[in-house]
Structure formats: structure tokens, C-alpha cells
Design a protein around this motif. Sequence first.
Motif, PDB file in Angstrom:
ATOM      1  N   THR A   1       0.931  -1.074  -0.060  1.00  0.00           N
ATOM      2  CA  THR A   1      -0.012  -0.032  -0.095  1.00  0.00           C
ATOM      3  C   THR A   1       0.793   0.986  -0.036  1.00  0.00           C
ATOM      4  OG1 THR A   1       0.012  -0.098   2.306  1.00  0.00           O
ATOM      5  CG2 THR A   1      -1.977  -0.998   1.017  1.00  0.00           C
ATOM      6  N   PHE A   2       1.916   1.212   0.729  1.00  0.00           N
ATOM      7  CA  PHE A   2       2.831   2.491   0.454  1.00  0.00           C
ATOM      8  C   PHE A   2       4.320   2.124   0.785  1.00  0.00           C
ATOM      9  CE2 PHE A   2       1.729   1.419   4.892  1.00  0.00           C
ATOM     10  CZ  PHE A   2       3.015   1.715   5.699  1.00  0.00           C
ATOM     11  N   ALA A   3       5.142   2.975   0.152  1.00  0.00           N
ATOM     12  CA  ALA A   3       6.645   2.830   0.101  1.00  0.00           C
ATOM     13  C   ALA A   3       6.863   2.967   1.662  1.00  0.00           C
ATOM     14  CB  ALA A   3       7.210   3.996  -0.386  1.00  0.00           C
ATOM     15  N   GLY A   4       7.825   2.020   2.135  1.00  0.00           N
ATOM     16  CA  GLY A   4       8.320   1.947   3.702  1.00  0.00           C
ATOM     17  C   GLY A   4       7.344   1.044   4.264  1.00  0.00           C
ATOM     18  N   GLN A   5       6.426   0.354   3.645  1.00  0.00           N
ATOM     19  CA  GLN A   5       5.548  -0.584   4.583  1.00  0.00           C
ATOM     20  C   GLN A   5       6.394  -1.919   4.818  1.00  0.00           C
ATOM     21  OE1 GLN A   5       2.003  -1.583   2.329  1.00  0.00           O
ATOM     22  NE2 GLN A   5       1.495  -3.404   3.632  1.00  0.00           N
ATOM     23  N   LYS A   6       6.360  -2.477   5.970  1.00  0.00           N
ATOM     24  CA  LYS A   6       7.264  -3.491   6.414  1.00  0.00           C
ATOM     25  C   LYS A   6       6.044  -4.798   6.418  1.00  0.00           C
ATOM     26  CE  LYS A   6      10.370  -0.957   9.112  1.00  0.00           C
ATOM     27  NZ  LYS A   6      10.935  -0.699  10.746  1.00  0.00           N
TER      28      LYS A   6
ATOM     29  N   THR B   1      11.631 -12.289 -10.544  1.00  0.00           N
ATOM     30  CA  THR B   1      10.452 -12.395 -11.749  1.00  0.00           C
ATOM     31  C   THR B   1       9.403 -11.582 -11.485  1.00  0.00           C
ATOM     32  OG1 THR B   1      11.306 -14.880 -11.744  1.00  0.00           O
ATOM     33  CG2 THR B   1       9.321 -14.257 -13.021  1.00  0.00           C
ATOM     34  N   GLY B   2       8.521 -11.629 -10.371  1.00  0.00           N
ATOM     35  CA  GLY B   2       7.802 -10.563 -10.207  1.00  0.00           C
ATOM     36  C   GLY B   2       8.178  -9.328  -9.404  1.00  0.00           C
ATOM     37  N   ASN B   3       7.547  -9.239  -8.302  1.00  0.00           N
ATOM     38  CA  ASN B   3       7.967  -7.875  -7.524  1.00  0.00           C
ATOM     39  C   ASN B   3       8.575  -8.235  -6.414  1.00  0.00           C
ATOM     40  OD1 ASN B   3       5.862  -8.849  -5.826  1.00  0.00           O
ATOM     41  ND2 ASN B   3       4.631  -7.015  -5.680  1.00  0.00           N
ATOM     42  N   LEU B   4       9.429  -9.401  -6.276  1.00  0.00           N
ATOM     43  CA  LEU B   4      10.148  -9.741  -5.148  1.00  0.00           C
ATOM     44  C   LEU B   4      11.534  -9.325  -5.355  1.00  0.00           C
ATOM     45  CD1 LEU B   4       8.251 -13.156  -3.990  1.00  0.00           C
ATOM     46  CD2 LEU B   4       7.867 -10.724  -3.331  1.00  0.00           C
ATOM     47  N   ARG B   5      12.318  -8.962  -4.644  1.00  0.00           N
ATOM     48  CA  ARG B   5      13.920  -8.660  -4.742  1.00  0.00           C
ATOM     49  C   ARG B   5      14.502  -9.153  -3.511  1.00  0.00           C
ATOM     50  NH1 ARG B   5      11.666  -7.889  -8.733  1.00  0.00           N
ATOM     51  NH2 ARG B   5      11.666  -5.995 -10.199  1.00  0.00           N
TER      52      ARG B   5
ATOM     53  N   VAL C   1      10.535  -5.093   2.873  1.00  0.00           N
ATOM     54  CA  VAL C   1       9.983  -3.780   2.900  1.00  0.00           C
ATOM     55  C   VAL C   1       9.645  -3.517   1.542  1.00  0.00           C
ATOM     56  CG1 VAL C   1      12.413  -2.737   2.674  1.00  0.00           C
ATOM     57  CG2 VAL C   1      10.707  -1.376   3.759  1.00  0.00           C
ATOM     58  N   TYR C   2       8.476  -2.665   1.292  1.00  0.00           N
ATOM     59  CA  TYR C   2       8.083  -2.041   0.206  1.00  0.00           C
ATOM     60  C   TYR C   2       8.577  -0.623  -0.151  1.00  0.00           C
ATOM     61  CZ  TYR C   2       4.205  -1.919  -3.229  1.00  0.00           C
ATOM     62  OH  TYR C   2       3.565  -1.829  -4.761  1.00  0.00           O
ATOM     63  N   ASP C   3       9.067  -0.732  -1.527  1.00  0.00           N
ATOM     64  CA  ASP C   3       9.695   0.614  -2.092  1.00  0.00           C
ATOM     65  C   ASP C   3       8.350   1.180  -2.844  1.00  0.00           C
ATOM     66  OD1 ASP C   3       9.412  -0.592  -4.390  1.00  0.00           O
ATOM     67  OD2 ASP C   3      11.569  -0.653  -4.816  1.00  0.00           O
ATOM     68  N   GLY C   4       7.300   0.809  -2.858  1.00  0.00           N
ATOM     69  CA  GLY C   4       6.240   1.390  -3.714  1.00  0.00           C
ATOM     70  C   GLY C   4       5.906   0.817  -5.075  1.00  0.00           C
ATOM     71  N   ALA C   5       6.893  -0.360  -5.383  1.00  0.00           N
ATOM     72  CA  ALA C   5       6.517  -0.994  -6.649  1.00  0.00           C
ATOM     73  C   ALA C   5       7.130  -2.727  -6.169  1.00  0.00           C
ATOM     74  CB  ALA C   5       7.487  -0.500  -7.702  1.00  0.00           C
ATOM     75  N   ASN C   6       8.198  -2.803  -5.468  1.00  0.00           N
ATOM     76  CA  ASN C   6       8.754  -4.260  -5.139  1.00  0.00           C
ATOM     77  C   ASN C   6       8.838  -4.455  -3.778  1.00  0.00           C
ATOM     78  OD1 ASN C   6       9.229  -4.769  -7.999  1.00  0.00           O
ATOM     79  ND2 ASN C   6      10.963  -3.068  -8.031  1.00  0.00           N
ATOM     80  N   TRP C   7       8.718  -5.725  -3.284  1.00  0.00           N
ATOM     81  CA  TRP C   7       9.337  -6.160  -1.967  1.00  0.00           C
ATOM     82  C   TRP C   7      10.872  -6.429  -2.074  1.00  0.00           C
ATOM     83  CZ3 TRP C   7       6.123  -5.046   1.729  1.00  0.00           C
ATOM     84  CH2 TRP C   7       4.623  -5.045   1.773  1.00  0.00           C
TER      85      TRP C   7
END
Length: 551
Positions: free
Chosen positions: A495-500, A516-520, A537-543
Motif C-alpha cells: 500500500t505505501f513505500a516503507g511498508q514492512k 521474476t515478479g515484484n520480489l527482490r 520492505v516495500y519501495d512502492g513497487a517491489n518487496w
Amino acid sequence: MSCEDKEELKNKIGDLSDLQTTEKSNLVGAINELDTELAEIATKGAIKISDYGAHSIDEVGYSTFDSTAAINAAIQAAVNSKTQKAVDFGNGRYYALNINLASGITYFSTSGAEIITKPDTTYGVGTLVNVRSVSNIKIFGLTFNGNKGVVPGDPNDGTKLIGLDAATNVYIQNCYLYNNGYNAISIANGCNNIHVLDNEINNVDCGVILQGTRSNHIEIANNVIHDGTSDCIVAYSTNPSTNIVIDGNICYNKTGGNGIIIRAIKQATITNNVINNCSTGISGRSPDSTQANGVIATIIANNTITNTNSGSGVTINYMTNSMIEGNLISDIYQYGMGLTFSDNNTIQNNTIVNCNLQKQTHYPMYLTSCNNNIVKQNVIRDNKNPINHTQTIVINGSSVAVSNNNFLIGNIGYNTSLSLFLIQANSTNTICVDNIGGYPIDQGTGTMIISNRKTNGQMATVTVSSNIATLVNGFEHQKFAASSAQTVDSINGGTFAGQKLFIIFNDVNTTLVDNTGNLRLNGNFTPTAVNSTISLVYDGANWIELCRSNN
């Protein structure tokens, strides 16, 4: 007032740690001044109304006697006396209407004298006791009876028990006012330095009302006001009255009215009041829908509001530069607390419990068309929400104005299944920081969301199937469960950048796939034991992976 009563009141005043020091001194000073006054009367003597022809209706042959003229004659005698500046009402019960008090006189009874509105009073005519354009008056120890049921009156008009108009330096203390179809005490039109202290007001329309043009330095403190129609205390001027103190009053069973109404006041303190079983707790607004005549530079603190039967806890329109702090609001029929068209206020450290007993769309807390307000460290729990209405704090606008630049900081919401905040589309630049109880639903513009989380210790379960994992909104801790082997390359629901996100694996069936998807990740991750974990942690696009543990 007995010595024990005075000591109890002094101790109570000493315990009100949030009441300003000057206000405490004023209350204690009023008690001491009353002691001095009684001692002086004992030395110099007082004019007795019985010496000027007043007769109690309990006397044989005087059951319908009107003592108005005799009482006014006794007052005039006190005016003319060089030494006897007090009028003693004795211990009888007296019919009267339009008793006209004079300046510089003390009016009292030490034996429970009762003044009763005379039976032939017509609707809307006269006042039992007039305090008009006079000064330096004390009224204490008297009982005022409106003769309700015999004398006509209703919330629109009738006979006031005590009517102050353009009066200065008046004390009304230790009196009992009851049984009136209209107002008990009216303070109107340029009154100054008025003190209404330690009275009981029972079964009247409005208990104490401040009305008309601006008055200043009004103190309404330590009164018990209950039963009857309309409101307990009203500050209801046409332009802002200043330096208003409403403190330590107990208001209850006004089921057809508010505990306290404030309108057009400035530099007021509304503190330490208890309001129970009234229609609404504290209500505020402006007479002309402008902030200039609203609630200005006012403190509403440490009040207890419970069991509203048809309205809300605290709702105020057009409030500016004010503070609402440390109030307990519980068992509320509609909204817990709300502001509309209100700017530059702080709402902090309030506890709001069990609101929306009506089970309609009533939030525990809302800001509508408000700007530059700080809402912080409030605790909100056990709201009665219907389906699809689970917000705790709502920021929204209206067709007239948006909400802008509001701050939500460190609030805690319990028992909220969806979210702590709803920030609606007509809200701009809302900042949400360090709130606990759920992630915001952000429909606004320019919203900043930092470090909000679900209540500590709570965890959601994500059922992983068809290689898809979708988070439950509002939980930092989520348990992944799969009944068969799953390969997940994306996690939905950020939902937002910085979400843990802290994932605990309920089994060993799920593999998280890197890049491959949004996992780093630091490579793919397949748990080898139940209760293995990975933190992201979410950067707004990827975990992005922080750490992992195969337990």
C-alpha cells in the motif's frame, strides 16, 4: 456550606491538575470570600424581608400571598442603610415575581428560604429575580422554584428564575434552582465577572445559558445540573464572549438536550465536567457559519462524556486555534468526536470507546473540510460498525471545501477489522505517521504515510493458492499457509513505500521466487521448517528482502 463541604471542595480543586492555577485560586478564593461575607453580616446585621411585610405561604391565612412588594421594599431598605448591606430571606416559602436586586447587596438564607414564581404568572411575562444593570451582588443559600405545572413555560419562552442582564461582579452560590419550564439562570448582554458556583439545578429547561451580546469573564463551576428538558449549560452569544470557564460540573439525564453547547466563545476552558445520559455531550458551532464567530482559542480537556441517547460525544463546527485533550468519551449513540470547517486545532490523548451504538455510518472520529489540524495519540476502540464501515478516523471534505494539511500521529485503534484511517478523495496533503491499528485507505491527494501498522500482536493469515499471495490489508505480521506446493513470484497488496512485512510460514509448501515478479530477494526462498520467517520492505513497487530465517 458546612466546614466539611468546604474542605471537600478545596481538596477536589487541588486534584484538578490540568486546571489553570489562576482558576484554582479563583475557586478557593470564592469559598474564603463567602466565609468573610457571613462573618461580616453576623457583625453588622441584615435586613429581614419578614420585617417589611413578606409572608410565607405556609403561614395561616397567607397561602396565596404575593411577597414581591415586601421583598423589594426590604432591598430598598438595604440600599438606604449605611451598614446593613444584606437581605436575609429567613426560612419561609414566598410567592413572588420580578424581584429587582440592587447593587452592593448580599442576598441570602442560612435556613433554606424558598422563592416561588407566583401562580398567576402568565406565559413569557417577567422574571422571578432580576439582576439587571447592577453590580457587586452575592446570592447564596436560597432556593428558587419555578412552580412548573402551574406557571406556563417551555423551551421557547417562559419565566426565568434568575435573569442577569448587563450585570457586573455577581456571585450565585450554594443555591437550589428547580421545577421551571424555562431557563434557570440567564446571563445576557454584556455581563462581566459572573460566577455561578456550587449550585444544584433540577428539572428545568436550560440550566445556565449565556446569550445575547458579548459577555466576559464568566465562571460556571462545580454545579450539578440534571433532569428536565433542553440543555445543561449553554454559551450561546451572538458574537464571541471571552474568558469563559466551565469546570467541574456534573450534568446528567438531560435526554432532550446537550450537556454543554458552545457558540461564539473565545479563550474558554471547558474542563473536568461529567456528562451522562444527555442527548449529546459537547456541541459547538457558529451563529453565522464563520470561524470569526465560532469556537476560538478554547481548551476542552479532561471531560467525561458517557451514554448519549441520540447524538454524539463532541462535535464542533468552526473551531480554530483550540485544543481537545484528555477527554473520555464512551457509549455514544452516533459520532465519538468530530470537527467541521475547523482549522489549526490539536486533538490529543483522548480515549473514545464504544461509539456508533446506532450502528449507522457514524465514525469514532472525523475531520470534514478542516485544515492544519494535529490529531495525535488518541486511543479508539470497540466501535460498533456495520458491514463495510470499519474506519476509525476519517478525513474528508465537502461540496464546499476540501480538507488540507492535517496530521495524524501516534493514534491507536483497537478492534478495527479493516483500517485505522479513511482518507477520502477530497482530502489533500494528509500526513499519517506512527499510527497503530491498521493501514490507511488513501483516496486523497499528496498523502504521506509512514510507519503505520496493525495493533501489536495481531496477525493475519494469507491463504496461498494458484501461486498467488494477496496480503490482508492492515497487518504487518502475516502467516502464509498453503495446502499444496506453490511458487510465488509476486506479493499483492502493498500500500505505501516503507511498508514492512513480516511473513511466518505455516508450512513448507510455498517458494518465493526472486526477481521474476515484484520480489527482490537474496535468491529464492523455500522454508525448510514450519515457522520459518522472512522480512520485507516495500519501495512502492517491489518487496525487498531484509532478512530470513529457516527455523
